[in-house]
Write an enzyme that holds these catalytic residues in place. Structure first.
Site, PDB file in Angstrom:
ATOM      1  CE  LYS A   1      -0.188   0.333   4.973  1.00 29.04           C
ATOM      2  NZ  LYS A   1      -1.168  -0.407   5.971  1.00 29.04           N
TER       3      LYS A   1
ATOM      4  CE1 TYR B   1      10.950  32.321   0.062  1.00 30.84           C
ATOM      5  CE2 TYR B   1      10.714  29.933   0.931  1.00 30.84           C
ATOM      6  CZ  TYR B   1      10.976  31.072  -0.245  1.00 30.84           C
ATOM      7  OH  TYR B   1       9.959  31.095  -1.595  1.00 30.84           O
TER       8      TYR B   1
END
Length: 814
Positions: A483, A709
């Site tokens: 999965k 940033y």
């Protein structure tokens, strides 16, 4: 090869169940999947701690194989094939290889060491190829199995051999020495690889040196520790960058993208330039130089050939191509042995019905051109190749031997015609000698995506699977979870590998994951663990098996089953034993029995539950209570419905920590991908995924300047900054930035500077020799996903599954 069966029987001291031994054998096989298996094949059913190839014998008999080396004859097959019975099939393979090696008499280089074996072997092959017909280990076939298979590749036209030997514990090298019987030895180095197999470094050195007991010369870096363990009768030929008493002394100067080596040997002094700057490559070059000096090559030849050395790609890679193609990239070598390996790898790629081969001239086969390309033709036919593109003057002469073949004299000619060749919806094997520069063809065919890639080691997947299988009772079935895109690794390739290993079930979370696997040709039963009711129609259409965990879901599925007049459609009943996520509670079971006992539309294939804390020792009592409750509740259902389904509750940690709770099946998840919550177990697993990127740009900033940033990093010294094109949109947590985490650049830690951006991150490479375009390791062995998870206060599952789909997955085998 062509060997009389009677000689093989004698060499391995086998008992046989047949009379006729006048047959000849032309193929030795250990791979049940190989299309090269035929009636002249002798299949060795190897048995290891975690695998047993005897389970494939019936399948192989049905494919026409007649001869098998076994340690027992499987029941009911005694009269269906010819069996050579031995105590140990691996020893038998090694004994035959030793016998086969004794039939040939020419110089053989044997290489061992902790690192660099394969690169030194490939470089020596390149350096010696103009003068010899060289047989060498394909890829990194250096193990107890790989070495025999390599030596068995010798034919009567070869006149030089180069074989590498790798060991992991005491007692292994003597077997390999008997098989290789090197006349020239090379010891690359002694490092930390496989340390766990030895009590101390002394034991490891002694074991590796066993390869050289009969050599005429041993080439090595002059080292007092190693020399202390050497037999005084072994002649050495040493090099050093520190000790002028070595036979050959090197002085090195490293520049931005190349190095200069000043070589002093006896009265000879000369220079060579090489396109490498890292220490490992320089050491590998030095071993090659000494080999050429020992073989009496001239200074001019050494300078010319060493300067042409190149990076070695040691593995087959599967890549996404444009126009829905799948590429198998083996574009750096073209010899007959590696072509056989690559075609077997192609055989396991079932994404497309059409198969194409792009093939350059083949060198160093030891065969005449006529015989070589006749054998290549047989391989191509047996592997059902639909079309062949021949590139090179020699292979083009024999294009009529291949079905649907087109020829080109040069790679440039192929590239000019590329637009008219219509590559689409097919699997393409690109197999070329380095001088043909097939990397340019790969670039044309490859899907244009992110420079960042997640490399998935299929050998490691097999190792980890077999490790957990070794913990299971003989009758315990195994479901493997694929999965979440195979825990971020890619579902289809892994599912295909699991099918070969004969796992019993695959598990997916949602129907669309299972549908994609079915569309890709996966035939294993697939259980959908969290099916949405809107997907029930599709689940039935594709033959998937839903987990049913609520009355609402059960009634919805039964309604559809009734409409479609289904009979005994397989479903799986989930019981809640304390996870409190999904499942029927104990008090719901009487009603569940009532509903199911009146329906013939479905059949209960399995009953399952899920352990909440199987990896937490403090919660052992809770886990044991879960197991007890599951046993009681599942028994109630079985009695109430008069059924005998598969029962399963153990996940990866449950397999390791609660072996008594295996019931009928277990579910393997994150452990397959090389991650364990148990420290003692982690060392026994192999890491599967390596996330790589490149350096986009390098700049130098001054004191006081900032990076990224919010100016979270401000330089306190003159700092060299490298920008890497990967960020939080690719799955790299921002918590890993601002000095917490690091990447590897040229095998050195480069701290992450400031905030991680959406598509980029920046690292400090002030003290690292690197260049734009150079490789960067985001995670792998170091840092591992466990390291990142611990530092960012999460779990490895989240790290792996967060890697976005825009990151290209590349699958490879060593």
């Amino acid at each position: 090869m062509s060997v009389l069966l009677k000689d093989i029987i004698a060499s391995i001291q086998a008992d046989i169940n047949f009379d006729t031994v006048s047959e000849t054998i032309n193929t030795i096989s250990i791979d049940s999947r190989s299309s090269q298996n035929n009636e002249k094949t002798l299949f060795f059913a190897l048995v290891g701690p975690n695998h047993d190839a005897h389970i494939y014998i019936e399948e192989l008999i049905n494919k026409g194989i007649r001869y098998f080396v076994v340690n027992h004859v499987p029941q009911e097959l005694e009269s269906k094939a010819n069996f050579l019975l031995v105590e140990d099939t691996l020893k038998a393979l090694q004994d035959f290889a030793s016998y086969y090696r004794s039939l040939f008499h020419f110089p053989v280089i044997g290489i061992t060491g902790s690192n660099g074996k394969t690169i030194v072997k490939e470089w020596l092959n390149f350096l010696l190829a103009p003068d010899y017909n060289v047989i060498r280990s394909p890829k990194s076939y250096n193990s107890q199995v790989g070495v025999p298979l390599s030596v068995i590749g010798i034919n009567e036209h070869h006149n030089f051999g180069i074989f590498e030997a790798g060991i992991s514990t005491v007692g292994e090298m003597s077997h390999l020495q008997q098989i290789i019987k090197p006349t020239i030895g090379i010891l690359t180095n002694i490092g930390s690889a496989h340390d766990e197999g030895f009590d101390n470094i002394s034991q490891k050195i002694k074991e590796k040196l066993r390869l050289f007991t009969e050599v005429e010369v041993l080439i090595l870096n002059k080292n007092k520790t190693i020399e202390a363990f050497l037999n005084k009768n072994i002649k050495t030929f040493t090099w050093s960058t520190q000790d002028r008493n070595a036979d050959v002394f090197f002085q090195k100067n490293t520049y931005e993208d190349y190095s200069e080596l000043n070589i002093t040997y006896n009265q000879l002094c000369f220079k060579v330039n090489i396109p490498f700057t890292d220490e490992a490559s320089l050491e590998n070059v030095m071993h090659c130089v000494l080999t050429l000096l020992y073989l009496k090559y001239s200074q001019e030849t050494i300078q010319e050939r060493i300067a042409e050395l190149y990076p070695v790609e040691m593995r087959l890679k599967v890549k996404n191509g444009s126009n829905n193609c799948t590429l198998i990239d083996d574009s750096y070598s073209s010899d007959f042995q590696s072509l056989k390996i690559a075609l077997d790898f192609l055989e396991n790629q079932n994404q497309h019905k059409k198969r194409a081969l792009i093939l350059s001239d083949i060198f160093q086969s030891g065969l005449s051109d006529e015989e070589l390309y006749s054998r290549v033709s047989q391989l191509i036919i047996s592997h059902k190749i639909n079309r062949v593109f021949c590139i090179g003057e020699t292979v083009s002469k024999f294009k009529n031997k291949f079905l649907n073949a087109v020829s080109f004299q040069t790679t440039e000619d192929f590239i000019k015609a590329f637009e008219d060749l219509n590559f689409a919806n097919e699997t393409i094997l690109i197999k070329g000698s380095r001088q043909f520069e097939f990397e340019n063809i790969v670039s044309l065919l490859e899907e244009k995506t992110h420079e960042t890639v997640l490399e998935i080691n299929l050998n490691a997947i097999s190792h980890n699977l077999n490790y957990f299988k070794s913990k299971l009772n003989p009758k315990t079935k195994l479901m493997v979870m694929v999965k979440a895109f195979g825990y971020g690794s890619g579902s289809y390739e892994i599912a295909k590998l699991l099918a070969h290993h004969k796992v019993d079930y695959l598990g997916v979370a949602f129907a669309d994951e299972g549908i994609e696997l079915c569309k890709a040709g996966i035939e294993l039963p697939i259980m959908v663990m969290n099916p949405e009711m809107t997907s029930f129609q599709s689940i039935i259409q594709y033959g998937l098996e839903p987990e049913i965990y609520s009355f609402r879901g059960l009634k919805a599925f039964l309604k559809i089953a009734e409409e479609k007049k289904l009979e005994n459609y397989p479903i799986h009943i989930k019981i809640n034993t304390g996870m409190n996520r999904l499942g029927f509670d104990t008090e719901m079971l009487p009603e569940l029995v009532e509903i199911l006992s009146h329906s013939k539309r479905v059949t209960i294939k399995s009953i399952l539950s899920h352990l909440a804390s199987s990896d937490v020792p403090e919660h052992k009592d809770f886990t044991l209570q879960q197991i007890t409750d599951f046993d009681n509740d599942s028994t109630y259902l079985m009695k109430g419905l008069n059924i005998n389904p598969i029962r399963h509750i153990c996940n990866t940690s449950g397999i390791s920590n609660y072996p008594g709770a295996q019931f009928d099946m277990v579910r393997l998840g994150i452990g397959l991908y090389g991650v364990s919550n148990e420290s003692h177990e982690q060392s026994k697993l192999e890491h599967v995924g390596t996330l790589k990127s490149v350096i986009s740009q390098i700049r130098t900033i001054e004191i006081g300047e900032s990076v990224s940033y919010v100016r979270r990093f401000i330089a306190t010294r003159k700092t060299k900054v490298a920008t890497i094109p990967i960020g939080y949109a690719d799955g790299i947590s921002r918590l890993w930035g601002s000095g917490v985490g690091y990447v590897l650049v040229n095998n050195k830690k480069a701290p992450i500077l400031g905030s991680i951006c959406m598509d980029m991150l920046m690292v400090d490479v002030t003290d690292i020799n690197c260049f734009e375009g150079g490789e960067v390791i985001i995670f792998g062995k170091d840092p591992s996903v466990n390291d990142i998870a611990k530092a960012t206060n999460t779990i490895p599952y989240e790290i792996l599954t967060s890697i976005s789909a825009r990151v290209k997955r590349v699958f490879y085998r060593e």
